[in-house]
Every structure is written in C-alpha cells, then in structure tokens.
Design a protein around this motif. Structure first.
Motif, PDB file in Angstrom:
ATOM      1  N   PRO A  48       0.938  -1.068  -0.052  1.00 28.60           N
ATOM      2  CA  PRO A  48       0.147  -0.024   0.057  1.00 28.60           C
ATOM      3  C   PRO A  48       0.731   1.232  -0.028  1.00 28.60           C
ATOM      4  O   PRO A  48       2.028   1.406   0.697  1.00 28.60           O
ATOM      5  N   GLY A  49       0.422   2.435  -0.812  1.00 28.13           N
ATOM      6  CA  GLY A  49       1.157   3.686  -0.767  1.00 28.13           C
ATOM      7  C   GLY A  49       2.362   3.637  -1.736  1.00 28.13           C
ATOM      8  O   GLY A  49       2.888   4.685  -1.800  1.00 28.13           O
ATOM      9  N   HIS A  50       2.536   2.746  -2.583  1.00 30.64           N
ATOM     10  CA  HIS A  50       3.487   2.607  -3.409  1.00 30.64           C
ATOM     11  C   HIS A  50       3.572   3.691  -4.500  1.00 30.64           C
ATOM     12  O   HIS A  50       4.567   4.234  -4.940  1.00 30.64           O
ATOM     13  N   HIS A  51       2.430   4.144  -4.753  1.00 30.82           N
ATOM     14  CA  HIS A  51       2.261   5.414  -5.654  1.00 30.82           C
ATOM     15  C   HIS A  51       2.684   6.850  -4.971  1.00 30.82           C
ATOM     16  O   HIS A  51       2.743   8.013  -5.715  1.00 30.82           O
ATOM     17  N   GLY A  52       3.032   6.819  -3.656  1.00 28.62           N
ATOM     18  CA  GLY A  52       3.576   8.144  -3.018  1.00 28.62           C
ATOM     19  C   GLY A  52       4.618   8.392  -3.627  1.00 28.62           C
ATOM     20  O   GLY A  52       5.091   9.774  -3.626  1.00 28.62           O
ATOM     21  N   SER A 137      -7.290   8.843   6.676  1.00 24.38           N
ATOM     22  CA  SER A 137      -8.481   9.128   6.054  1.00 24.38           C
ATOM     23  C   SER A 137      -9.350   7.628   5.693  1.00 24.38           C
ATOM     24  O   SER A 137     -10.832   7.709   6.161  1.00 24.38           O
ATOM     25  N   ARG A 138      -8.830   6.780   5.188  1.00 21.60           N
ATOM     26  CA  ARG A 138      -9.772   5.556   5.103  1.00 21.60           C
ATOM     27  C   ARG A 138      -9.967   4.774   6.340  1.00 21.60           C
ATOM     28  O   ARG A 138     -10.764   4.178   6.299  1.00 21.60           O
ATOM     29  N   PHE A 153      -8.145  -4.208   4.940  1.00 26.28           N
ATOM     30  CA  PHE A 153      -8.581  -5.448   5.312  1.00 26.28           C
ATOM     31  C   PHE A 153      -7.341  -6.447   5.234  1.00 26.28           C
ATOM     32  O   PHE A 153      -7.159  -7.244   6.289  1.00 26.28           O
ATOM     33  N   LYS A 154      -6.633  -6.264   4.323  1.00 32.15           N
ATOM     34  CA  LYS A 154      -5.382  -7.207   3.999  1.00 32.15           C
ATOM     35  C   LYS A 154      -4.215  -6.949   4.886  1.00 32.15           C
ATOM     36  O   LYS A 154      -3.498  -7.816   5.361  1.00 32.15           O
ATOM     37  N   ILE A 159       0.457  -0.988   8.978  1.00 30.99           N
ATOM     38  CA  ILE A 159       1.346  -1.283   7.833  1.00 30.99           C
ATOM     39  C   ILE A 159       0.978  -0.201   6.543  1.00 30.99           C
ATOM     40  O   ILE A 159       2.125   0.363   6.202  1.00 30.99           O
ATOM     41  N   PRO A 160      -0.055   0.151   6.426  1.00 29.35           N
ATOM     42  CA  PRO A 160      -0.536   1.042   5.404  1.00 29.35           C
ATOM     43  C   PRO A 160      -0.065   2.669   5.781  1.00 29.35           C
ATOM     44  O   PRO A 160       0.401   3.446   4.914  1.00 29.35           O
TER      45      PRO A 160
END
Length: 186
Positions: A48-52, A137-138, A153-154, A159-160
């Motif tokens: 998660p977040g690799h587009h950062g 936010s999520r 969920f995963k 971690i996110p």
C-alpha cells in the motif's frame, strides 16, 4: 494630462497576470499528471502507498517551485477533478475529498514552517506526513461509514500508515532534490 494609461504600466500588469496564470497552469498540469500516473501505472507489488513516490515527487516539486500559498491545493484540486472521470478507474468515492485534504494539509504545514521551506529533510518529512493522510482518512471512513478498503482488510492499520509515510517521504525527497538541483543550475 490625458486619461490614457502609459504602455509601460499596462505591460507590467499583464506580465504579473500572465506569470500567475502560467504558475496556476503548471501546478494544474503537475496535479493532473500525478493522478494520471497513479491511475495508469499499475505495478502489482502489493504494497500500500507505493504510488506515493511519483505523486509526492510531483506535488513537492510544484510546492517548492511555486510562491503561491495554495500551490499544493491547486494541484490536488485538479487531481480530484480528474478522479471523477470514469475511465480513470478509481472506485473509491472518497478519493477526491482525500486528495483535496492532502493538498490543503501540505499547504498549511509548508506555510507554517517558513524557515524550513528550502530544507530537503523538512520537505521529505512533509511529503511523508501528508501522504499518510490517505490511510488515516481511510481508517476514519472505514470505521465511521463501514466502507471497506482492501489495503486495510489485508494489511491492517499500521502497515498502510508506515508504507504511505515511507513512499511519500521518498517521493518528496526525489521531488525536492530535483527542484534544488534545478535552482542551483539556474
């Protein structure tokens, strides 16, 4: 004495307006490019977040280039508007709002610490902290509305948060380094 303005005065006003307009257009283009890259670069690394990396590199580059107080907000507002296009592939109905909040937060923090605005470490931390707004936010949205996010969920909540911070910080480091190199070579 006539009532006509001197040409020099008129040219000066037009120059100022054109410069601001060009700056807004550049910030808009950076925000649009960032969200298009995020939508179309589908690299299945399952983190998660690799587009950062790409998003924050572009947003921090625009933020550090611009003298406008709401530079990041302009970029993320354009990004939020592009998210609404159905062919972009975003399924999160809250994503436009999250991006606008990300830009407002970045501008607020950047403008609050004027002494540090040219410091790469500060800009990197700024990028990491503001990109963490996405999982924060999520988490809030998921807990209050029941809307489910697969990354939460995963991977849970921790971690996110960590990966968004790390990738946002890396992207901001890249963006601010590029801008400082360009300014030195200028």
């Amino acid at each position: 004495m006539n009532s006509k303005l001197q040409q020099r005065t008129i040219s000066k006003v037009l120059l100022i307006n054109n410069t601001k307009l060009l700056e807004v257009l550049l910030l808009s283009a950076l925000g649009g490019f960032a969200i298009i890259l995020r939508a179309k670069l589908r690299i299945p690394i399952n983190i998660p977040g690799h587009h950062g990396v790409e998003v924050m590199a572009l947003l921090i580059a625009g933020r550090s280039f611009s003298k406008m107080k709401l530079a990041s907000s302009i970029s993320t507002l354009v990004a939020a508007l592009i998210i609404f296009f159905p062919f972009m592939g975003f399924k999160d109905p809250f994503m436009p709002l999250i991006y606008v909040f990300l830009g407002l937060s970045m501008d607020f923090l950047y403008n609050s610490f004027q002494k540090w605005q040219k410091n790469i470490v500060f800009l990197s931390l700024l990028g990491g902290l503001t990109y963490m707004i996405i999982p924060l936010s999520r988490i809030i949205i998921s807990l209050t509305t029941g809307f489910q996010y697969s990354s939460l969920f995963k991977h849970g909540f921790v971690i996110p948060l960590f990966t968004h911070f790390a990738f946002g910080m890396l992207g901001a480091l890249i963006g601010s380094s590029i801008m400082q190199t360009l300014k030195k070579n200028k």
